[in-house]
Design a protein around this motif. Structure first.
Motif, PDB file in Angstrom:
ATOM      1  N   ALA A 238       0.838  -1.200   0.000  1.00 41.86           N
ATOM      2  CA  ALA A 238       0.000   0.000   0.000  1.00 41.86           C
ATOM      3  C   ALA A 238       0.869   1.245   0.000  1.00 41.86           C
ATOM      4  N   GLY A 239       0.393   2.286  -0.675  1.00 41.22           N
ATOM      5  CA  GLY A 239       1.081   3.568  -0.681  1.00 41.22           C
ATOM      6  C   GLY A 239       0.401   4.564   0.229  1.00 41.22           C
ATOM      7  N   PHE A 258      11.539  -2.255   2.593  1.00 43.63           N
ATOM      8  CA  PHE A 258      10.438  -1.302   2.654  1.00 43.63           C
ATOM      9  C   PHE A 258      10.270  -0.790   4.082  1.00 43.63           C
ATOM     10  N   PRO A 259       9.666   0.448   4.209  1.00 44.07           N
ATOM     11  CA  PRO A 259       9.052   1.259   3.147  1.00 44.07           C
ATOM     12  C   PRO A 259      10.092   1.971   2.291  1.00 44.07           C
ATOM     13  N   ARG A 260       9.719   2.232   1.045  1.00 45.88           N
ATOM     14  CA  ARG A 260      10.573   2.971   0.119  1.00 45.88           C
ATOM     15  C   ARG A 260       9.873   4.267  -0.263  1.00 45.88           C
ATOM     16  N   LEU A 261      10.641   5.358  -0.280  1.00 45.31           N
ATOM     17  CA  LEU A 261      10.100   6.677  -0.595  1.00 45.31           C
ATOM     18  C   LEU A 261      10.246   6.955  -2.084  1.00 45.31           C
ATOM     19  N   VAL A 262       9.136   7.379  -2.728  1.00 42.50           N
ATOM     20  CA  VAL A 262       9.191   7.716  -4.151  1.00 42.50           C
ATOM     21  C   VAL A 262       9.170   9.218  -4.378  1.00 42.50           C
ATOM     22  N   GLY A 263       8.906  10.008  -3.344  1.00 48.74           N
ATOM     23  CA  GLY A 263       9.008  11.456  -3.469  1.00 48.74           C
ATOM     24  C   GLY A 263       7.704  12.192  -3.343  1.00 48.74           C
ATOM     25  N   LYS A 264       6.634  11.678  -3.934  1.00 46.04           N
ATOM     26  CA  LYS A 264       5.336  12.339  -3.868  1.00 46.04           C
ATOM     27  C   LYS A 264       4.268  11.315  -3.522  1.00 46.04           C
ATOM     28  N   GLY A 265       3.048  11.797  -3.292  1.00 48.01           N
ATOM     29  CA  GLY A 265       1.979  10.942  -2.816  1.00 48.01           C
ATOM     30  C   GLY A 265       1.595   9.835  -3.786  1.00 48.01           C
ATOM     31  N   ILE A 266       1.086   8.745  -3.214  1.00 49.67           N
ATOM     32  CA  ILE A 266       0.635   7.599  -4.003  1.00 49.67           C
ATOM     33  C   ILE A 266      -0.875   7.480  -3.846  1.00 49.67           C
TER      34      ILE A 266
END
Length: 385
Positions: A238-239, A258-266
């Motif tokens: 889940a994001g 995990f968790p891994r950060l992608v930068g912006k909301g999911i």
């Protein structure tokens, strides 16, 4: 050679949305709605004519059942006061070999209809606050849906199943995820973006140990379940609004790395599939910074990913089979385009398709008319295509 993909659309109504006439090829169909459409469609051959009908809904206050030319079937659409954000699901609740249609409404009710448009006995069920969660069917015997501060599970009579409803913090926009004795949902807290949660229950209504798990921010996207590490037990993927992708084990701990950060909301629901056909599952999702990610189960980017659209993505990915060796990914964007990428992140020929406004719903790829072509059905602001 991959089968061609066509999107249902029609020129006259495309012009109504302000699109150029050459945005769609001439064999596409399109239908306008009077308000935003974010609900995702489902398809089934209700009348047994060998062609699929489409169920979808809109904020215009209606749930639609249309044929593959987007024409209303008799006794449809059905009204839902306040409109619909929730997506429909199908369930043969009465055992007559004909599935019924269930959906949550902004009127706070869980609605159910037969194919002929008549209400299912015991429905609608008033649940209070507006329902943006979408219903899910459990083992063909129960229906689950999240609401404000409660998780509901109903039996075939429309009555609460033993042990339900269960209290929870926050409000669910998400579709619950189910596997065997596991029911999962994500929540957000109205007015407080720092209070998102992941809940996991046994079907008896008992919480799994160490749940709920508190997230850094809201969790508007739906969770997915898959055995990513091959230990025979599913993980919860889940994001959240902070831009973290979480992979939780059933003891509430994160599966490393995990968790891994992608930068912006999911906001995009993760899709789990062996995208690169290497025998291991991958995770595909979009972000509000306009990127589509494809990760391995260990959190590494697949070759050619991420791909960037430049605009916020609230849609969730859909998969197509390009040929016996290749998958493709279709996803809507805030740029008003329906994007298509192959397993290596390259644009599929014929994509992107201009839709004239943000595509928030998840596209559905089906063979509507039983010909050898793929058909992509999606909804966007004030329209169905």
């Amino acid at each position: 050679m991959p089968s061609p993909i066509r999107l249902l659309a029609e020129f006259a109504l495309i012009l109504f949305l302000g699109c150029a006439q050459n945005d769609f090829p001439p064999n596409h169909l399109f239908r306008a709605t009077s308000a935003e459409t974010v609900s995702s469609p489902v398809a089934y051959d209700f009348n047994g004519d060998g062609r699929l009908e489409i169920v979808l809904a809109s904020f215009d206050g209606f749930c639609y059942l249309v044929d593959d030319s987007l024409r209303d079937l008799p006794n449809w659409p059905q009204p839902v006061a306040g409109g619909v954000f929730s997506s429909p699901t199908l369930w043969d609740i009465d055992g007559d070999q004909q599935p019924e249609i269930f959906i949550g409404g902004n009127d706070g009710a869980l609605h159910g209809w037969h194919f002929n448009g008549s209400a299912v006995a015991g429905f609608p069920i008033a649940l209070g606050y507006r329902l943006w969660s979408s219903p899910v069917i459990i083992a063909d015997s129960l229906l689950a849906i999240g609401s404000r501060e409660q998780m509901h599970v109903f039996d075939r009579r429309g009555k609460p199943a033993p042990g339900w409803p269960q209290s929870m913090r926050g409000w669910a926009m998400a579709t619950p995820a189910w596997h065997e004795d596991l029911l999962v949902i994500t929540t957000l807290t109205l007015g407080d973006a720092s209070r998102g949660y992941i809940y996991a229950w046994h079907l008896s209504g008992e919480l799994y140990r160490n749940f709920p798990v508190h997230l850094p921010m809201d969790a508007p996207a739906s969770p997915s379940l898959a055995d990513l590490n091959g230990d025979g037990r599913v993980e919860i993927i889940a994001g959240d609004e902070a831009g973290f992708l979480h992979v939780l084990q059933l003891d509430g701990s994160e599966l490393p790395p995990f968790p891994r950060l992608v930068g912006k909301g999911i906001h995009s629901n993760p899709v789990i599939v062996d995208l690169d056909r290497n025998g291991k599952l991958d995770i595909i999702f979009g972000t509000t910074e306009g990127a589509v990610h494809a990760w391995s189960a260990t959190g590494d980017c697949l070759l050619g990913w991420p791909v960037r659209t430049g605009y916020e993505i609230n849609s969730s990915p859909a998969l197509i089979v390009l040929d016996e060796h290749r998958y493709g990914v279709i996803i809507g964007g805030g740029d008003g385009l329906l994007h298509g990428f192959d397993a290596g992140g390259q644009i599929i020929p014929g994509f992107p398709l201009a839709c004239g406004a943000e595509v928030s719903s998840s596209p559905m790829v089906v063979d509507l008319d039983r010909d050898p072509r793929f058909v992509a059905v999606c909804e966007w602001r004030n329209s169905i295509a």
